[in-house]
Motif scaffolding. Structure first.
Motif, short mmCIF file in Angstrom:
data_model
loop_
_atom_site.label_atom_id
_atom_site.label_comp_id
_atom_site.label_asym_id
_atom_site.label_seq_id
_atom_site.Cartn_x
_atom_site.Cartn_y
_atom_site.Cartn_z
N UNK A 153 0.83 -1.21 0.00
CA UNK A 153 0.00 0.00 0.00
C UNK A 153 0.86 1.25 0.00
N UNK A 154 0.32 2.32 -0.58
CA UNK A 154 0.93 3.64 -0.45
C UNK A 154 0.09 4.45 0.52
N UNK A 155 0.73 5.44 1.12
CA UNK A 155 0.03 6.36 2.04
C UNK A 155 0.42 7.75 1.58
N UNK A 156 -0.53 8.48 0.98
CA UNK A 156 -0.19 9.73 0.32
C UNK A 156 -1.15 10.87 0.68
N UNK A 157 -0.61 12.05 0.80
CA UNK A 157 -1.44 13.24 0.99
C UNK A 157 -1.94 13.78 -0.33
N UNK A 158 -2.76 14.82 -0.25
CA UNK A 158 -3.38 15.38 -1.46
C UNK A 158 -2.39 16.21 -2.27
N UNK A 159 -1.45 16.87 -1.59
CA UNK A 159 -0.42 17.57 -2.36
C UNK A 159 0.42 16.56 -3.11
N UNK A 160 0.79 15.51 -2.41
CA UNK A 160 1.62 14.46 -2.99
C UNK A 160 0.92 13.77 -4.16
N UNK A 161 -0.33 13.37 -3.94
CA UNK A 161 -1.03 12.52 -4.91
C UNK A 161 -1.67 13.32 -6.05
N UNK A 162 -2.27 14.48 -5.69
CA UNK A 162 -3.08 15.19 -6.69
C UNK A 162 -2.30 16.28 -7.42
N UNK A 163 -1.10 16.61 -6.92
CA UNK A 163 -0.35 17.71 -7.52
C UNK A 163 0.91 17.16 -8.19
N UNK A 164 1.99 17.06 -7.44
CA UNK A 164 3.26 16.64 -8.05
C UNK A 164 3.18 15.19 -8.54
N UNK A 165 2.33 14.37 -7.88
CA UNK A 165 2.26 12.96 -8.25
C UNK A 165 1.06 12.59 -9.09
N UNK A 166 0.45 13.58 -9.74
CA UNK A 166 -0.79 13.30 -10.49
C UNK A 166 -0.55 12.29 -11.61
N UNK A 167 0.59 12.40 -12.29
CA UNK A 167 0.86 11.47 -13.40
C UNK A 167 1.07 10.05 -12.88
N UNK A 168 1.81 9.94 -11.77
CA UNK A 168 2.12 8.59 -11.25
C UNK A 168 0.86 7.86 -10.81
N UNK A 169 -0.03 8.57 -10.11
CA UNK A 169 -1.23 7.88 -9.60
C UNK A 169 -2.13 7.51 -10.78
N UNK A 170 -2.26 8.42 -11.74
CA UNK A 170 -3.14 8.16 -12.88
C UNK A 170 -2.67 6.93 -13.65
N UNK A 171 -1.38 6.86 -13.92
CA UNK A 171 -0.90 5.76 -14.76
C UNK A 171 -0.76 4.44 -14.00
#
Ligand SMILES: Cc1ncc(C[n+]2csc(CCOP(=O)(O)OP(=O)(O)O)c2C)c(N)n1
Ligand code: SF4
Ligand code: SF4
Ligand code: SF4
Ligand SMILES: [Mg+2]
Lengths: 74, 270
Positions: free
Chosen positions: B98-116
């Protein structure tokens, strides 16, 4: 006695989130003392032994500081 | 099991989870990152998977979460936890990851990683803590910040005309074919916390069954950067965040209808 709780002083951050969730209003902030973190911890104030061990306070606690006990038939 | 000496009939029904370490957390008093940690640890305990679980921490207030879970853990660069979890899970397909991510992490800088990761249907679980702000760095505006919400980088309130409207990641990711289970829950009261725990369990079960990408978004408080007392912060989630980020199930695994039909066809089911 149906149940009781203990608050781990070492874990409690004194956030008070447990206090409004107790249906019987049995938890209080110990404003007369500090824990090692320098905050007033929560504590049970239940002289009439009204605690049911419902676990609501423990579910609300972000620190997992509350242990809940329930009386079980021997 | 320890029994209180003075009351031999009192038995613990709720105890500190075994899947949490005893390292004191650095979270602010009343921050519901702690509730999320507790719930995940309780579920890991209940599923008996502590020795078989690998977490991936992100960057944000939960950057030290690897210290707090008594499971194996890795720590990823900002936004890249889904990329790291991809490798961890592919190399260890029998582990629960599992990953544990905040909204800045997941929805901003990490938007491409989570989507793909979702597009590829990676078979790991994401716990997405949405507190509508960059907590760790001093309360700057995030893609999830509410319209009008004052933050240190939007002192007059977020203006959607120039900075857009709050991004709803669960709804977005639910559109992706590779996503199997995507739900949003909240941590603002006891009823919601119980529901959140059930969703955490379900997500890990989906992963265990190999059904694909799973994510539980959890609406979480940041009393410090919202400038609110812990109880008032929970009311902010309920009154301000939930209307913008509705709770619900956005993607559920297809019912095993095919399996049930096949079984009925063979007459195996009464
Ligand atoms: C590459 C990189 N860019 C920026 C930062 C600064 N930074 C650290 S945490 C963070 C945002 C964290 O917000 P969020 O993911 O919402 O977590 P929270 O603290 O709110 O739980 C940022 C921008 C960084 N550490 N690394
Ligand atoms: S277990 Fe229930 S009754 Fe007892 S202190 Fe906690 S909330 Fe109150
Ligand atoms: S909710 Fe937990 S940490 Fe907060 S005051 Fe109560 S026992 Fe202490
Ligand atoms: S800054 Fe906000 S999110 Fe970070 S630990 Fe403090 S209250 Fe929680
Ligand atoms: Mg955040």
């Amino acid at each position: 006695m149906k149940g009781t709780v203990t608050v781990d002083d070492a874990l409690c951050k004194g956030c008070a989130l447990c206090i409004p969730v107790c249906p019987k209003g049995l938890l209080r902030v110990a404003s007369e003392r500090f824990n090692a973190r320098g905050v007033h911890p929560a504590e049970l104030d239940d002289p009439a032994e009204l605690c049911t061990g419902c676990e609501m306070c423990a579910i609300a606690c972000p620190e997992a500081a509350i242990t809940v006990y329930r009386a079980v038939k021997a | 099991m320890t029994v209180l000496a003075a009351e031999p009939l009192l038995t613990p029904v709720y105890e500190y989870p075994k899947s949490l370490t005893h390292v004191p957390t650095h979270y602010c008093p009343g921050c519901t990152h702690g509730v999320a940690h507790r719930l995940i640890a309780e579920v890991i305990d209940e599923m008996g998977i502590r020795q078989d679980t690998i977490g991936v921490a992100s960057v944000g207030c939960s950057v030290f979460s690897y210290r707090y879970f008594a499971t194996d853990f890795a720590q990823a660069a900002h936004g890249r936890a889904p990329a790291m979890a991809t490798g961890v899970k592919r190399a260890n397909p029998d582990k629960i990851v599992f990953t544990y991510q905040g909204d800045g992490d997941l929805a901003s800088i990490g938007a491409a990683e989570i989507l793909h990761a979702a597009v590829r249907g990676e078979n790991f679980t994401v716990f997405f803590l949405n507190n509508a702000i960059y907590g760790m760095t001093g309360g700057q505006m995030a893609p999830t910040t509410l319209a009008g919400q004052k933050t240190s980088s939007s002192p007059d309130g977020r203006d959607p005309a120039t900075t857009g409207a709050p991004l709803r990641m669960s709804e977005l990711l639910a559109q992706v074919d590779g996503a199997a289970y995507v739900v949003r829950r909240s941590l603002h009261d006891v009823v919601q916390i119980r529901r959140a725990k059930k969703a955490i369990r379900r997500a890990l079960e989906v992963q265990r069954q190999g059904l694909g990408f799973s994510m539980v978004e959890l609406l979480s408080s940041c009393p410090t950067n919202w400038g609110l007392e812990p109880t008032a912060a929970l009311a902010f989630i309920r009154d301000e965040m939930v209307p913008v980020f509705p709770l619900g199930d956005f993607k559920l695994p297809a019912e095993p209808a095919a399996a049930a039909g096949a079984a009925a066809g063979t007459g195996a089911r009464a």
